[in-house]
Every structure is written in C-alpha cells, then in structure tokens.
Design a protein around this motif. Structure first.
Motif, PDB file in Angstrom:
ATOM      1  N   ILE A  22      35.097  40.935  39.645  1.00  0.00           N
ATOM      2  CA  ILE A  22      36.808  41.433  38.977  1.00  0.00           C
ATOM      3  C   ILE A  22      38.595  40.539  38.882  1.00  0.00           C
ATOM      4  O   ILE A  22      38.890  41.108  38.449  1.00  0.00           O
ATOM      5  CB  ILE A  22      36.761  43.062  39.328  1.00  0.00           C
ATOM      6  N   SER A  25      37.823  38.301  36.360  1.00  0.00           N
ATOM      7  CA  SER A  25      37.624  39.031  34.990  1.00  0.00           C
ATOM      8  C   SER A  25      39.818  39.043  34.709  1.00  0.00           C
ATOM      9  O   SER A  25      40.208  38.571  33.781  1.00  0.00           O
ATOM     10  CB  SER A  25      37.325  40.131  34.728  1.00  0.00           C
ATOM     11  N   ILE A  26      39.966  39.201  35.625  1.00  0.00           N
ATOM     12  CA  ILE A  26      41.596  39.978  35.996  1.00  0.00           C
ATOM     13  C   ILE A  26      42.032  38.682  35.730  1.00  0.00           C
ATOM     14  O   ILE A  26      43.587  38.673  34.692  1.00  0.00           O
ATOM     15  CB  ILE A  26      42.612  40.634  37.340  1.00  0.00           C
ATOM     16  N   LEU A  29      42.295  37.300  32.431  1.00  0.00           N
ATOM     17  CA  LEU A  29      43.110  37.635  30.842  1.00  0.00           C
ATOM     18  C   LEU A  29      44.682  37.405  31.861  1.00  0.00           C
ATOM     19  O   LEU A  29      45.464  37.983  30.962  1.00  0.00           O
ATOM     20  CB  LEU A  29      42.972  40.165  31.149  1.00  0.00           C
ATOM     21  N   HIS A  31      46.775  37.650  34.881  1.00  0.00           N
ATOM     22  CA  HIS A  31      47.245  38.404  35.775  1.00  0.00           C
ATOM     23  C   HIS A  31      46.935  37.750  37.124  1.00  0.00           C
ATOM     24  O   HIS A  31      46.386  38.431  37.703  1.00  0.00           O
ATOM     25  CB  HIS A  31      46.338  40.003  35.671  1.00  0.00           C
TER      26      HIS A  31
ATOM     27  N   ILE B  61      46.259  46.170  33.923  1.00  0.00           N
ATOM     28  CA  ILE B  61      44.838  45.808  34.195  1.00  0.00           C
ATOM     29  C   ILE B  61      44.207  46.977  33.973  1.00  0.00           C
ATOM     30  O   ILE B  61      43.349  47.217  34.035  1.00  0.00           O
ATOM     31  CB  ILE B  61      44.701  45.328  36.115  1.00  0.00           C
ATOM     32  N   GLU B  64      43.567  47.159  30.868  1.00  0.00           N
ATOM     33  CA  GLU B  64      42.591  45.995  30.101  1.00  0.00           C
ATOM     34  C   GLU B  64      41.208  46.475  30.456  1.00  0.00           C
ATOM     35  O   GLU B  64      40.417  45.407  29.959  1.00  0.00           O
ATOM     36  CB  GLU B  64      43.513  44.776  30.244  1.00  0.00           C
ATOM     37  N   LEU B  65      40.723  46.511  31.698  1.00  0.00           N
ATOM     38  CA  LEU B  65      39.576  46.403  32.022  1.00  0.00           C
ATOM     39  C   LEU B  65      39.133  47.383  32.904  1.00  0.00           C
ATOM     40  O   LEU B  65      38.148  47.346  32.736  1.00  0.00           O
ATOM     41  CB  LEU B  65      39.484  45.228  33.254  1.00  0.00           C
TER      42      LEU B  65
END
Lengths: 82, 82
Positions: A22, A25-26, A29, A31, B61, B64-65
């Motif tokens: 995770i 993935s963040i 994106l 972040h 977050i 988005e996730l």
C-alpha cells in the motif's frame, strides 16, 4: 451491553507485506508526504456483561479465535456501555 | 511526523459476512455472552505534515486508494505527532 473494539496488528518483528504494498501504491500516486503504512484489523464485539466479565470474554475470544499469537498481538478498548 | 489511524468499515446498510461468520464461530465455542461482531480494517499512516496538510492527505489517499465508497466508509484519528 458493552461494545469493545479489539485491534489486531502484526508484531513489531513481523514484516507487513500488505502495508508495504500500500505504501508503494500511495507513492506511485504521487503522495510523497506519506512515509509508511501499516495495516491491521479490528473487531467490534457486543458483549453482555451480565453473562461474563468483559475483560475475561475479550481475552478468551482473542486467544481462542481472533488472534494468531505467532505473528499478531492485540489491544482493546471499550467503545460504549449501555 | 504525524501518525494517523484510518478506520475503514462497511456502511451500516451493507451485510458483513465475515463478522457474521466470526459471530457463529464464537457461539460454537460456547461464548453466548457475545451478541455480535463486526469486522473492519485500519491503516496506521505516517505523514510528513511539512509536505502536505494531514487532513488533506488522509482525504486523498482514502478516496484514491484505501476506501471503496460503494460499500465502505472511513473515519480517522491522530495517534501521535512528533
């Protein structure tokens, strides 16, 4: 009735692959303010305290069912008593 | 660094099959003091507040996730600021 929330997390020494995935993935994106993510689960359990003491009930169901003590640990707090 | 805990739960209207199954297992272990169990997950996220406001980062977050808004909802609280 008493509602308790039992939190189950990986032990500090155990690698958390889902949290790692995770986090990645963040980051993809965009972040970059996020440093890390750890994942856990919780159980909101409604207990009748006239049938068994809440603390005892939480300990028993955690040990018998909810927690894998090889990898996990737990804490709990009382959310509501009414 | 600020650590927040984001709690993700099913919406009230959504059936929680895992919670139902755990309730049944607990009852078959003889714990008739337990009335119900609901299951959720949480994410402990470490955020650098100098890069983005914590509230904004959590909202983004989550949207988005982390959260499926068709079935789930979320809340969060700050665990630690240091």
């Amino acid at each position: 009735m008493t509602t308790v929330r039992i939190y189950v997390t990986y032990k500090q020494s155990v690698f958390d692959p889902q949290g790692e995935a995770i986090t990645n993935s963040i980051h993809s994106l965009g972040h970059d303010e996020v440093q890390s993510v750890k994942v856990g689960k919780f159980f909101d359990v409604v207990i009748d305290p006239s049938k068994k003491a809440v603390e005892e009930s939480v300990k028993e169901i955690s040990e018998e069912l909810l927690v894998n003590f090889n990898m996990e640990t737990y804490t709990y707090k009382v959310l509501e008593e009414k």
